[in-house]
Design a protein around this motif. Structure first.
Motif, PDB file in Angstrom:
ATOM      1  N   PRO A  24       0.545   6.723  21.034  1.00 18.11           N
ATOM      2  CA  PRO A  24       0.543   7.834  20.079  1.00 18.11           C
ATOM      3  C   PRO A  24       0.069   7.344  18.701  1.00 18.11           C
ATOM      4  N   PRO A  25      -0.479   8.237  17.886  1.00 19.41           N
ATOM      5  CA  PRO A  25      -0.935   7.820  16.553  1.00 19.41           C
ATOM      6  C   PRO A  25       0.251   7.406  15.694  1.00 19.41           C
ATOM      7  N   LEU A  26      -0.013   6.526  14.740  1.00 20.00           N
ATOM      8  CA  LEU A  26       1.012   6.122  13.783  1.00 20.00           C
ATOM      9  C   LEU A  26       1.285   7.288  12.848  1.00 20.00           C
ATOM     10  N   GLU A  27       2.538   7.567  12.586  1.00 15.40           N
ATOM     11  CA  GLU A  27       2.901   8.589  11.593  1.00 15.40           C
ATOM     12  C   GLU A  27       2.832   7.903  10.237  1.00 15.40           C
ATOM     13  N   LEU A  28       1.966   8.389   9.372  1.00 20.96           N
ATOM     14  CA  LEU A  28       1.774   7.781   8.063  1.00 20.96           C
ATOM     15  C   LEU A  28       1.902   8.859   7.005  1.00 20.96           C
ATOM     16  N   ALA A  29       2.604   8.558   5.924  1.00 17.33           N
ATOM     17  CA  ALA A  29       2.750   9.495   4.812  1.00 17.33           C
ATOM     18  C   ALA A  29       1.920   8.982   3.632  1.00 17.33           C
ATOM     19  N   PHE A  30       1.497   9.879   2.779  1.00 13.25           N
ATOM     20  CA  PHE A  30       0.737   9.478   1.592  1.00 13.25           C
ATOM     21  C   PHE A  30       1.542   8.492   0.740  1.00 13.25           C
ATOM     22  N   SER A  31       2.866   8.632   0.744  1.00 11.11           N
ATOM     23  CA  SER A  31       3.716   7.719  -0.032  1.00 11.11           C
ATOM     24  C   SER A  31       3.721   6.308   0.549  1.00 11.11           C
ATOM     25  N   ASP A  32       3.198   6.139   1.768  1.00  7.40           N
ATOM     26  CA  ASP A  32       3.103   4.815   2.391  1.00  7.40           C
ATOM     27  C   ASP A  32       1.861   4.045   1.949  1.00  7.40           C
ATOM     28  N   PHE A  33       0.973   4.663   1.177  1.00  6.31           N
ATOM     29  CA  PHE A  33      -0.313   4.042   0.854  1.00  6.31           C
ATOM     30  C   PHE A  33      -0.235   2.922  -0.176  1.00  6.31           C
ATOM     31  N   PHE A  34       0.444   3.165  -1.296  1.00  4.09           N
ATOM     32  CA  PHE A  34       0.426   2.207  -2.407  1.00  4.09           C
ATOM     33  C   PHE A  34       1.837   1.854  -2.854  1.00  4.09           C
ATOM     34  N   ALA A  35       2.022   0.584  -3.258  1.00  9.21           N
ATOM     35  CA  ALA A  35       3.316   0.094  -3.715  1.00  9.21           C
ATOM     36  C   ALA A  35       3.747   0.859  -4.969  1.00  9.21           C
ATOM     37  N   GLN A  36       5.027   1.180  -5.030  1.00 10.97           N
ATOM     38  CA  GLN A  36       5.607   1.863  -6.188  1.00 10.97           C
ATOM     39  C   GLN A  36       6.737   1.008  -6.741  1.00 10.97           C
ATOM     40  N   PRO A  37       6.922   0.898  -8.007  1.00 16.31           N
ATOM     41  CA  PRO A  37       6.071   1.462  -9.039  1.00 16.31           C
ATOM     42  C   PRO A  37       4.754   0.683  -9.137  1.00 16.31           C
ATOM     43  N   ILE A  38       3.778   1.302  -9.801  1.00 13.80           N
ATOM     44  CA  ILE A  38       2.491   0.634 -10.002  1.00 13.80           C
ATOM     45  C   ILE A  38       2.712  -0.543 -10.941  1.00 13.80           C
ATOM     46  N   GLY A  39       2.224  -1.705 -10.542  1.00 17.69           N
ATOM     47  CA  GLY A  39       2.447  -2.914 -11.316  1.00 17.69           C
ATOM     48  C   GLY A  39       1.297  -3.230 -12.263  1.00 17.69           C
ATOM     49  N   PRO A  40       1.356  -4.405 -12.875  1.00 19.62           N
ATOM     50  CA  PRO A  40       0.329  -4.795 -13.849  1.00 19.62           C
ATOM     51  C   PRO A  40      -1.061  -4.954 -13.234  1.00 19.62           C
ATOM     52  N   ARG A  41      -1.134  -5.122 -11.919  1.00 18.00           N
ATOM     53  CA  ARG A  41      -2.436  -5.253 -11.244  1.00 18.00           C
ATOM     54  C   ARG A  41      -2.976  -3.903 -10.786  1.00 18.00           C
ATOM     55  N   LEU A  43      -2.948  -0.263  -8.665  1.00 14.22           N
ATOM     56  CA  LEU A  43      -2.554   0.162  -7.326  1.00 14.22           C
ATOM     57  C   LEU A  43      -2.720  -0.977  -6.333  1.00 14.22           C
ATOM     58  N   GLU A  44      -1.674  -1.212  -5.564  1.00 18.59           N
ATOM     59  CA  GLU A  44      -1.738  -2.236  -4.519  1.00 18.59           C
ATOM     60  C   GLU A  44      -1.390  -1.591  -3.186  1.00 18.59           C
ATOM     61  N   PRO A  45      -2.247  -1.777  -2.171  1.00 15.90           N
ATOM     62  CA  PRO A  45      -1.949  -1.186  -0.863  1.00 15.90           C
ATOM     63  C   PRO A  45      -0.687  -1.800  -0.275  1.00 15.90           C
ATOM     64  N   THR A  46       0.070  -0.970   0.416  1.00 15.08           N
ATOM     65  CA  THR A  46       1.286  -1.454   1.063  1.00 15.08           C
ATOM     66  C   THR A  46       0.920  -2.154   2.376  1.00 15.08           C
ATOM     67  N   PRO A  47       1.815  -2.969   2.895  1.00 16.05           N
ATOM     68  CA  PRO A  47       1.582  -3.553   4.222  1.00 16.05           C
ATOM     69  C   PRO A  47       1.380  -2.466   5.286  1.00 16.05           C
ATOM     70  N   ALA A  48       2.056  -1.328   5.151  1.00 22.02           N
ATOM     71  CA  ALA A  48       1.906  -0.237   6.123  1.00 22.02           C
ATOM     72  C   ALA A  48       0.480   0.309   6.117  1.00 22.02           C
ATOM     73  N   LEU A  49      -0.121   0.472   4.930  1.00 24.53           N
ATOM     74  CA  LEU A  49      -1.498   0.959   4.847  1.00 24.53           C
ATOM     75  C   LEU A  49      -2.455  -0.057   5.443  1.00 24.53           C
ATOM     76  N   ARG A  50      -2.287  -1.306   5.097  1.00 24.77           N
ATOM     77  CA  ARG A  50      -3.169  -2.349   5.646  1.00 24.77           C
ATOM     78  C   ARG A  50      -3.063  -2.415   7.168  1.00 24.77           C
ATOM     79  N   ALA A  51      -1.847  -2.292   7.686  1.00 21.54           N
ATOM     80  CA  ALA A  51      -1.642  -2.347   9.138  1.00 21.54           C
ATOM     81  C   ALA A  51      -2.232  -1.125   9.841  1.00 21.54           C
ATOM     82  N   ALA A  52      -2.233   0.023   9.163  1.00 18.16           N
ATOM     83  CA  ALA A  52      -2.742   1.258   9.773  1.00 18.16           C
ATOM     84  C   ALA A  52      -4.265   1.337   9.756  1.00 18.16           C
TER      85      ALA A  52
END
Length: 162
Positions: A24-41, A43-52
């Motif tokens: 089955p497809p992975l259930e992914l939410a938009f909130s899974d895309f980037f680490a929160q809060p946004i840091g000094p670098r 937007l950083e992709p989350t491990p979930a986004l990279r894995a998906a």
């Protein structure tokens, strides 16, 4: 060019039974895309986004209402958004997590009619910068399956104009 109501799209995507042994497809939410809060670098992709990335995912979002729909693609966001390309030009208020939904090559001339409200899409997620023929750079793309926009009863035909 065919103008396809989104109701036909949602009826044909992700609502069929999976064949035996299919993943089955992975259930992914938009909130899974980037680490929160946004840091000094930034937007950083989350491990979930990279894995998906590169895998089939299911997203629930809102179609962006545009003055100038683009054949073969549309934009999906976590909240309702309208774009006024004539008034705003290249400036837009799209969230960073905006996903470009890419229709299969065989349907690259199709326009998908705007439909308000949330809906679910299933496709192969791609993460990384890519420029389209208009010069717009997207970081997130959802590639729909070849049969995702199969002809549906009630689909209206409309000419494509620039």
């Amino acid at each position: 060019m065919r103008l396809l109501p989104l109701l036909a799209l949602t009826a044909s995507i992700g609502l069929t039974a999976l064949p035996a042994g299919a993943v089955p497809p992975l259930e992914l939410a938009f909130s899974d895309f980037f680490a929160q809060p946004i840091g000094p670098r930034g937007l950083e992709p989350t491990p979930a986004l990279r894995a998906a990335s590169g895998h089939e995912v299911r997203l629930v979002g809102f179609m962006v209402q545009r003055e100038q729909p683009q054949a073969g693609r549309f934009l999906l966001t976590p909240r309702p958004v309208s774009m006024a390309e004539h008034a705003d030009g290249d400036a837009d208020d799209l969230p960073a997590s905006t996903v470009t939904v890419v229709l299969p090559e065989s349907q690259s001339q199709r326009l998908v009619a705007y439909q308000p409200g949330p809906f679910a899409l299933t496709g192969r997620l791609e993460y990384g910068p890519a420029e389209d023929e208009t010069g717009r750079v997207s970081w997130l793309r959802l590639h729909l399956a070849a049969d995702a926009l199969a002809a549906q009863p009630g689909a209206a035909a409309a000419p494509h104009s620039h």
